[in-house]
Write an enzyme that holds these catalytic residues in place. Sequence first.
Site, PDB file in Angstrom:
ATOM      1  CB  SER A  40      -1.005  -0.167   1.104  1.00 16.42           C
ATOM      2  OG  SER A  40       0.023  -0.080   2.422  1.00 16.42           O
ATOM      3  CG  ASP A 346      -4.142   5.366   6.652  1.00 17.88           C
ATOM      4  OD1 ASP A 346      -3.019   5.033   7.195  1.00 17.88           O
ATOM      5  OD2 ASP A 346      -4.791   4.689   5.796  1.00 17.88           O
ATOM      6  CG  HIS A 349      -1.130   3.734   4.627  1.00 16.94           C
ATOM      7  ND1 HIS A 349      -2.293   3.269   4.799  1.00 16.94           N
ATOM      8  CD2 HIS A 349      -0.479   2.770   4.181  1.00 16.94           C
ATOM      9  CE1 HIS A 349      -2.446   2.110   4.645  1.00 16.94           C
ATOM     10  NE2 HIS A 349      -1.115   1.783   3.964  1.00 16.94           N
TER      11      HIS A 349
END
Length: 385
Positions: A40, A346, A349
């Site tokens: 991600s 978040d 991340h």
Amino acid sequence: MASRRGSLALVVLCSVLVLAPHGAAKKPRLVPAMFVFGDSLVDVGNNNHLAQCNLSCKANYAPYGIDLPCRSPTGRFSNGYNMADQLAQLLGFAKSPPPFLSLSNASVYQRMSTGGINFASGGSGLLPETGFNTCGEVIPMSEQVGNFTSLVRRRSGSGRDRTAADLISKSLIFISVGSNDLFEYADNFTQANVSDPSRNDTEFLQRLIASYTGYVKDLYAAGATKFSVLSPSLVGCCPFQRAVAKKFNGSEQQSGCLGLANNLSRQLHPMIASMLQDLSLELPGMNYSLGDAIEMAEFVFKRPRTRDYNFTTLDLPCCALGEFGEGMCNTWVTLCQNRSSYFFWDRFHPTDAASAITANELFNDTGHFVSPINVQQLVAPGPRP
Ligand SMILES: *[C@@H]1O[C@H](CO)[C@@H](O)[C@H](O)[C@H]1NC(C)=O
Ligand SMILES: *[C@@H]1O[C@H](CO)[C@@H](O)[C@H](O)[C@H]1NC(C)=O
Ligand SMILES: *[C@@H]1O[C@H](CO)[C@@H](O)[C@H](O)[C@H]1NC(C)=O
Ligand SMILES: *[C@@H]1O[C@H](CO)[C@@H](O)[C@H](O)[C@H]1NC(C)=O
Ligand SMILES: *[C@@H]1O[C@H](CO)[C@@H](O)[C@H](O)[C@H]1NC(C)=O
Ligand SMILES: *[C@@H]1O[C@H](CO)[C@@H](O)[C@H](O)[C@H]1NC(C)=O
Ligand SMILES: *[C@@H]1O[C@H](CO)[C@@H](O)[C@H](O)[C@H]1NC(C)=O
Ligand SMILES: *[C@@H]1O[C@H](CO)[C@@H](O)[C@H](O)[C@H]1NC(C)=O
Ligand SMILES: *[C@@H]1O[C@H](CO)[C@@H](O)[C@H](O)[C@H]1NC(C)=O
Ligand SMILES: *[C@@H]1O[C@H](CO)[C@@H](O)[C@H](O)[C@H]1NC(C)=O
Ligand SMILES: *[C@@H]1O[C@H](CO)[C@@H](O)[C@H](O)[C@H]1NC(C)=O
Ligand SMILES: *[C@@H]1O[C@H](CO)[C@@H](O)[C@H](O)[C@H]1NC(C)=O
């Protein structure tokens, strides 16, 4: 009626904004194409196309992308651009190449030779099973690499292709993977029992390296020669793991990070370094640049305020739910006041402000955070044989 015209105008304005950096890019491209693999930190929307992938492993809803042109959620796990975009920008592109799963058969071959393709998938890891329990569905590294090599094979099968092979050898391979393997392993032992006698970190990390070695060899066999690799950062310092550390009293002194998880990344980095060094001796013409994400994070955590950036918050995410910000970022959360003063966007991340630092260091650091060379040196045209 008025509102329909209003939104039409907005759409037109946005396409202008999106195109502008492209047209305005005066910088020459330093490579013909860039191929991105991993998780991600570098996914730009592949997971949007996976039917069985959980919402918690997608980022195609607000407020993700709030700082992109048109505030558009694209599947990037960031408020803005991610590291793949930022490295691409330093190489002269407008942003990351597009997600593999967004491309039609017709455009996929064109992208192979101009610009490149992003194969990364949020939640995935080095081990083929990583991500499936938490996300439902991801594209594991084995499949990302397999999709690339089969494209190369099909293309060269079609005849015309000395040039194609030459282009791939001049292109940049960018890999950022491993964090999710470490998360899942650490979770197993924080929740059950840290001193489980069957726990053998070395054995687990060696399995990761064995998989990693196979992927690099497959990419090389398909013609790749320039590898930029980023090793997992201090995964125990992301807000989600800090919350775990608080609950289980497993935090490192003062930092509040989860010691077990950080210890795994600290052991893994030198293993990746010697893997790459060995491979570059074994595989003729292979070159690499390894970024040390641990050193990079420690540097910023120790000196969060410099002329180039100014972070006021290093532990809590900007898009936060839960006592320690460990909950999922969603559309209804009240965001922090100033996104560029937060390190984390978040619970897992970085903000685009934080990932930009990493991209810069990969590109032009000299010796502290990259070895043996930086990406700028890696892509410099070699002497003609
Ligand atoms: C795209 O290419 C793949 C592999 O060659 C093929 O299996 C598939 O049917 C193609 N899809 C379309 C829509 O042509
Ligand atoms: C989806 O994610 C939730 C929360 O992370 C998890 O508990 C659940 O098992 C996942 N579902 C699937 C099908 O993987
Ligand atoms: C990517 O690879 C996987 C596994 O080999 C395969 O099932 C899938 O069809 C490939 N995807 C595309 C779009 O070619
Ligand atoms: C975590 O534990 C589960 C259940 O025992 C196991 O299937 C999985 O492989 C383990 N994951 C890691 C990364 O060790
Ligand atoms: C954890 O496992 C060890 C070794 O089996 C055992 O001695 C210890 O009591 C266990 N601790 C907990 C909290 O279960
Ligand atoms: C852990 O695994 C490594 C590698 O397989 C092995 O050499 C070592 O003896 C194992 N350690 C323990 C305590 O079992
Ligand atoms: C963590 O530490 C606190 C205070 O020392 C203690 O009350 C609590 O039981 C501990 N929690 C765990 C999960 O060990
Ligand atoms: C992490 O490693 C340090 C140094 O090797 C050690 O002192 C510490 O106990 C380890 N922490 C955990 C949770 O494994
Ligand atoms: C790349 O590796 C080759 C040996 O495989 C070496 O001769 C060359 O100097 C390296 N290039 C760079 C830019 O380090
Ligand atoms: C937001 O934070 C950045 C970095 O700390 C700072 O440069 C900027 O001035 C701040 N903006 C506002 C509106 O406070
Ligand atoms: C960093 O931001 C804080 C809060 O916005 C501000 O007080 C401080 O002066 C800034 N420091 C630098 C070096 O810009
Ligand atoms: C690295 O390059 C970026 C973008 O060109 C620039 O902003 C930054 O100052 C450079 N850093 C160093 C150490 O050269």
